[in-house]
Design an enzyme around this catalytic site. Structure first.
Site, short mmCIF file in Angstrom:
data_model
loop_
_atom_site.label_atom_id
_atom_site.label_comp_id
_atom_site.label_asym_id
_atom_site.label_seq_id
_atom_site.Cartn_x
_atom_site.Cartn_y
_atom_site.Cartn_z
N LYS A 110 0.91 -1.21 0.08
CA LYS A 110 -0.03 -0.05 -0.04
C LYS A 110 0.81 0.95 0.08
O LYS A 110 0.57 2.14 -0.71
CB LYS A 110 -0.91 0.07 1.12
CG LYS A 110 -1.83 -1.14 0.96
CD LYS A 110 -3.41 -0.89 1.13
CE LYS A 110 -4.10 -2.07 0.72
NZ LYS A 110 -5.56 -1.80 0.50
N LYS A 190 -3.67 -8.70 -9.51
CA LYS A 190 -5.01 -8.82 -8.78
C LYS A 190 -5.95 -7.63 -9.03
O LYS A 190 -5.50 -6.46 -9.27
CB LYS A 190 -4.76 -8.85 -7.40
CG LYS A 190 -5.78 -8.98 -6.38
CD LYS A 190 -5.48 -8.44 -4.98
CE LYS A 190 -5.98 -7.19 -4.52
NZ LYS A 190 -6.44 -6.95 -3.27
N LYS A 193 -8.81 -1.86 -6.82
CA LYS A 193 -9.13 -0.39 -7.11
C LYS A 193 -7.74 0.65 -7.35
O LYS A 193 -7.75 1.23 -8.28
CB LYS A 193 -9.86 0.55 -5.79
CG LYS A 193 -11.18 0.14 -5.63
CD LYS A 193 -11.82 0.73 -4.38
CE LYS A 193 -11.05 0.45 -3.26
NZ LYS A 193 -11.66 -0.77 -2.69
N1 AQP Z 1 -8.95 -9.32 -6.75
C1 AQP Z 1 -9.54 -10.17 -5.95
N2 AQP Z 1 -9.73 -11.39 -6.02
C2 AQP Z 1 -10.38 -12.09 -4.93
N3 AQP Z 1 -10.69 -11.35 -3.78
C3 AQP Z 1 -10.53 -10.10 -3.60
N4 AQP Z 1 -10.61 -9.02 -2.96
C4 AQP Z 1 -10.10 -7.82 -3.08
N5 AQP Z 1 -9.78 -7.89 -4.30
C5 AQP Z 1 -9.80 -9.23 -4.73
C6 AQP Z 1 -11.41 -9.57 -1.52
O1 AQP Z 1 -12.21 -8.64 -1.15
C7 AQP Z 1 -12.41 -8.39 0.33
C8 AQP Z 1 -12.62 -6.97 0.79
O2 AQP Z 1 -11.30 -6.49 0.54
P1 AQP Z 1 -10.87 -4.94 1.21
O3 AQP Z 1 -12.17 -4.30 1.61
O4 AQP Z 1 -9.91 -4.90 2.00
O5 AQP Z 1 -10.59 -4.55 -0.14
P2 AQP Z 1 -9.28 -4.57 -0.75
O6 AQP Z 1 -8.74 -5.74 -0.95
O7 AQP Z 1 -8.63 -3.38 -0.32
O8 AQP Z 1 -9.82 -4.06 -2.36
P3 AQP Z 1 -8.94 -3.38 -3.40
O9 AQP Z 1 -9.72 -2.91 -4.63
O10 AQP Z 1 -7.67 -4.21 -3.96
O11 AQP Z 1 -8.63 -1.99 -2.66
P4 AQP Z 1 -7.27 -1.42 -2.84
O12 AQP Z 1 -7.03 -1.10 -3.94
O13 AQP Z 1 -7.64 -0.12 -1.66
O14 AQP Z 1 -6.42 -2.30 -2.10
C9 AQP Z 1 -11.29 -9.13 0.90
O15 AQP Z 1 -11.74 -10.27 1.34
C10 AQP Z 1 -10.28 -9.24 -0.05
O16 AQP Z 1 -9.66 -10.46 -0.18
#
Ligand code: AQP
Length: 321
Positions: A110, A190, A193
Site C-alpha cells: 500500500k 489482482k 481499485k
Molecule cells: N482481486 C481479488 N480477488 C479476490 N478477492 C479479492 N478481494 C479484493 N480484491 C480481490 C477481497 O475482497 C475483500 C474486501 O477487501 P478490502 O475491503 O480490503 O478491499 P481491498 O482488498 O482493499 O480491495 P482493493 O480493490 O484491492 O482495494 P485497494 O486497491 O484499496 O487495496 C477481501 O476479502 C479481499 O480478499
C-alpha cells in the site's frame, strides 16, 4: 459455527470483491451464524473525506444487500458502531511482536502504491485481528490477499491465550476458495481499485461495462491462430460466470483458432451483464429506501454490540481490568 468477514467502504466495489468475499459470505449465511461488517475504521487509512466515507458506507450497504446479503440471516453492521474493537485492538497491540507486523506485505504494497505510511496503516492487521476475535469467529471467508493477515490474527490470538489463559480467544480459520482466491483485473494483476484495473460490480451503464471488458489485455496472436486458454485473462474471468460446458466450449475454440479476442470478450460481457442484472434491479429499489438501510445497520449494530461486550468482559477480566 460463526462466520465473520468485513469489507472496506473505500470506493466502488468490483467483481474481485464480489467473488473473493461477498459471494462466499452470502452462501455461508445459510451454514452458520453469519457476522458481516462495513470496515469504516479501516477505510480511514485511505479515505480522508468525511462526506465520501459516509456515502461509501451507504453504497456498500446497498450493494451487499442487493447481491443477496439477508439481514434476516446475517448480522450486518458498520464497524464504528461497535467501538469496543478499538479497545481490543489496543490490548492485542500489547501482545503483538513488532516483527509480525514488519513482515506484513500488504503494508509495503500500500505504501508503494502511494498511501501515506501512517501508524493506522501499519497497525491495520491488529485492528483486523480485533474485528475477528471480538466475535469469537470460527471461519473467515476472504480472498488470497488476506491470507497473511489471517495468519497474523491467529498468531496474535495464540500469544494472548499463552499469556492470559488457553481458550480465552477463539482461533479462527480462513476460508479461501481456490477458484476465486485471486480474481484478475484487466491487466492480469489482482483486480484492485488501486491498480485501476477493476470491473465494477455495478458499472453505470452497459456501454461502460462493455468498453471495460474490451480493454482486457491480450497478446497479438493472429485471429486464425490457435490460442492458449490457460494464458488468457478473458478465460480466467469467464470461468467465474459461465457453466463448465460453456467454459469447455470457449477453451476448445481458443485452441482451434479462427476467432479474434473481441469475440470472446463479447461472450464474457454478456455473461457479466446477465449475472448481475437481478442484483442491479434490487439495487435500484434499495437506492430509494434510505430508511430500510438505516434500520438494517442499526439492528445489526445492536446484535454485534451485545456480542462484543461479552467478549470484552472476558478480556478485561483476564488482563486485570
Ligand atoms: N482481486 C481479488 N480477488 C479476490 N478477492 C479479492 N478481494 C479484493 N480484491 C480481490 C477481497 O475482497 C475483500 C474486501 O477487501 P478490502 O475491503 O480490503 O478491499 P481491498 O482488498 O482493499 O480491495 P482493493 O480493490 O484491492 O482495494 P485497494 O486497491 O484499496 O487495496 C477481501 O476479502 C479481499 O480478499
Amino acid at each position: 459455527m460463526r462466520i465473520l468477514s468485513g469489507i472496506q467502504p473505500s470506493g466502488r466495489l468490483h467483481i474481485g470483491n464480489y467473488f473473493g468475499m461477498m459471494e462466499p459470505s452470502i452462501r455461508l449465511q445459510d451454514e452458520g451464524e453469519a457476522y458481516y461488517f462495513i470496515a469504516d475504521y479501516h477505510a480511514l487509512t485511505s479515505t480522508h473525506d468525511p462526506a465520501a466515507l459516509r456515502e461509501n458506507v451507504r453504497n456498500l450497504a446497498i450493494d451487499f444487500l442487493a447481491c443477496g446479503l439477508d439481514p434476516g440471516k446475517a448480522t450486518f453492521w458498520r464497524q464504528s458502531d461497535v467501538p469496543e474493537v478499538t479497545e481490543l485492538a489496543w490490548i492485542l497491540s500489547c501482545v503483538t511482536p513488532m516483527g509480525l507486523l514488519e513482515r506484513a506485505v500488504s503494508y509495503k504494497d500500500k505504501v508503494s502504491q502511494g498511501l501515506s505510511p501512517s501508524h493506522g496503516l501499519f497497525a491495520y492487521p491488529v485492528l483486523q485481528a480485533a474485528d475477528i476475535l471480538i466475535f469469537d469467529s470460527n471461519v473467515v471467508p476472504v480472498g488470497r490477499d488476506q491470507k497473511q493477515h489471517l495468519e497474523v490474527t491467529r498468531d496474535i490470538a495464540q500469544k494472548f491465550n499463552d499469556r492470559y489463559g488457553e481458550g480465552l480467544l477463539v482461533i479462527p480459520e480462513p476460508r479461501i476458495r481456490e477458484e476465486t482466491a485471486m480474481v484478475p483485473g484487466l491487466d492480469g494483476r489482482k483486480m484492485s481499485k488501486s491498480y485501476d484495473n477493476a470491473i465494477d460490480l455495478f458499472e453505470e451503464t452497459e456501454k461502460k461495462l462493455r468498453s471495460k471488458i474490451m480493454k482486457i489485455v491480450t497478446d497479438s496472436t493472429p485471429v486464425e491462430a490457435s490460442k492458449d486458454p490457460e494464458e488468457s485473462y478473458i478465460v480466467q474471468l469467464y470461468r467465474l460466470f459461465a457453466t463448465p460446458d460453456e467454459v469447455a466450449e470457449m477453451e476448445a475454440s481458443f485452441r482451434a483458432g479462427g476467432q479474434g479476442y473481441g469475440h470472446y470478450k463479447q461472450q464474457l460481457f454478456e455473461h457479466v451483464r446477465d449475472h448481475f442484472a437481478p442484483m442491479r434491479e434490487r439495487r435500484e429499489a434499495l437506492l430509494k429506501d434510505a430508511a430500510y438501510i438505516d434500520d438494517v445497520l442499526a439492528e445489526g449494530a445492536k446484535k454485534a454490540h451485545a456480542q462484543a461486550r461479552r467478549t470484552m468482559d472476558r478480556v478485561r477480566a483476564a488482563v486485570g481490568m
